[in-house]
Enzyme design. Structure first.
Site: not given
Length: 389
Positions: A72, A135
């Site tokens: 991400d 994350e």
């Protein structure tokens, strides 16, 4: 390097902002690995719209190395980009621009680019991939990935988390927890301050206490000079409250964080704040004031990475870097502490600079990709012989 750059361009093209699904990127990686005979496994998010991915190249034996990266990226909204953030742009300045280039799709691209070499190598120990989701919003996806990896793949592999460190080993990071405090007071006309309780005034006392707590920790000698901010930091980033200047505010809300040294406990530091909240509430209620203070975590506590139990993975990394390197500590949070908490030797090491992460026109230098590829080449060669640890 062409393969790594091509892969990076493809990875960047997926908008994997944390608010979006990462499944298209995961599917691309699965197909890429399958082309070389490498099977992989998804570890799905509870909502089913995101996934971690685990894969192994090489033999199913103890040991080996896990190369870990998050898929991400942070948002681009409101940032003054010079070009499409999700189209890789190569300049004549030796840089590759795009969201996630350094944080941290550059590392993932390098790892994937090595697959054709590694599947044809005589690896004596495995190389694992662990690619996570979410994350950037609190290391949300990694715990399920780590649990699956530890229980079904390996309890002895060493972990390299490829966050941007300019290819210098990082052995320590701070832990982090984001919080939201809501203060509920009692509205009254501002000319009648004895009839109400201003939530803003109460919140101001809490904010001041948060800053004072940080100062108190320093005065107590709780410092670690390995970090550029050598103590646990507490910071209020957002605050809102009130409806009009002549109304005592009924509600005030602020969001704040604790970034604690890896040798310290979030619970102990937060307990100081909670005790002050209880003391302040009792004090105001004793004066007939109506007040309520509620604090909730915005993410799970991300544990710090302590400089311990890492001698084997650190030596493995240092032996295959081209130049002398020292050990570093960083204040930003990563998934490394979560791997260490599972009992896996872990360091942080990857291409690019954290100074470019989250910025408009984020970039990674092509020289950093070259250095990362060279490191992975030597790492693979090292695993063609049993690693003694």
């Amino acid at each position: 390097m062409t393969d790594a750059t091509t892969l990076l361009a493809k990875l960047v093209s997926f908008d994997t902002t944390s608010s979006e699904s990462n499944l298209a990127l995961i599917e691309f990686v699965e197909r890429y690995l399958e082309k070389y005979g490498v099977s992989s496994e998804r570890v799905m998010s509870p909502c089913g719209t995101k996934a971690n991915l685990v894969a192994r190249v090489g033999p199913d034996v103890p040991g080996g190395v896990m190369l870990s990266g998050h898929t991400d990226v942070v948002p681009v909204a409101g940032q003054p980009w010079s070009s499409d953030p999700f189209t890789l742009r190569g300049g004549e300045d030796g840089r590759l621009y795009g969201r996630g280039t350094c944080d941290m799709k550059g590392f993932i691209a390098c790892a994937l680019a090595m697959v054709p070499t590694w599947v044809n190598a005589s690896l004596k120990q495995p190389i694992y991939f662990g690619f996570s989701y979410d994350e950037e919003i609190g290391c949300v996806g990694a715990p399920s990935l780590i649990k699956r990896f530890y229980e079904h793949y390996s309890t002895t592999a060493h972990v390299i988390v490829g966050e941007p460190t300019e290819m210098q080993p990082v052995v320590a990071q701070k832990g982090a927890t984001n919080l939201r405090t809501t203060v509920i007071g009692r509205e009254a006309h501002s000319s009648q301050v004895n009839q109400g309780t201003s939530a803003i005034h109460v919140a101001a006392r809490l904010v001041t206490f948060i800053e004072d707590t940080m100062a108190a920790l320093v005065e107590e000698g709780r410092v670690d000079k390995a970090f550029n901010v050598p103590h646990t930091s507490l910071h209020v980033g957002k605050i809102k409250g009130g409806t009009a200047i002549n109304i005592m505010a009924r509600e005030c809300q602020f969001e704040w964080e604790i970034r604690h040294l890896p040798t310290e406990s979030f619970d102990e530091i937060y307990a100081r704040y909670q005790a002050f909240c209880e003391q302040l509430t009792a004090e105001l209620q004793a004066k007939g004031k109506q007040v309520e203070i509620v604090t909730e975590p915005l993410n799970v506590t991300v544990p710090g990475l302590a400089d311990r139990d890492n001698d084997q993975v650190l030596r493995l990394a240092k032996d295959h870097l081209p130049h002398a390197c020292c050990h570093h500590a960083v204040a930003y949070a990563t998934e490394a502490g979560q791997f260490q908490g599972q009992g896996l030797q872990t360091i942080i090491l990857g291409p690019g600079s954290i100074a470019q992460a989250h910025q408009p026109d984020e970039y990674i230098e092509t020289a950093q990709l070259h250095e990362c590829m060279a490191f992975m080449q030597r790492l693979g060669q090292a695993l063609e012989t049993p690693f003694s640890g």
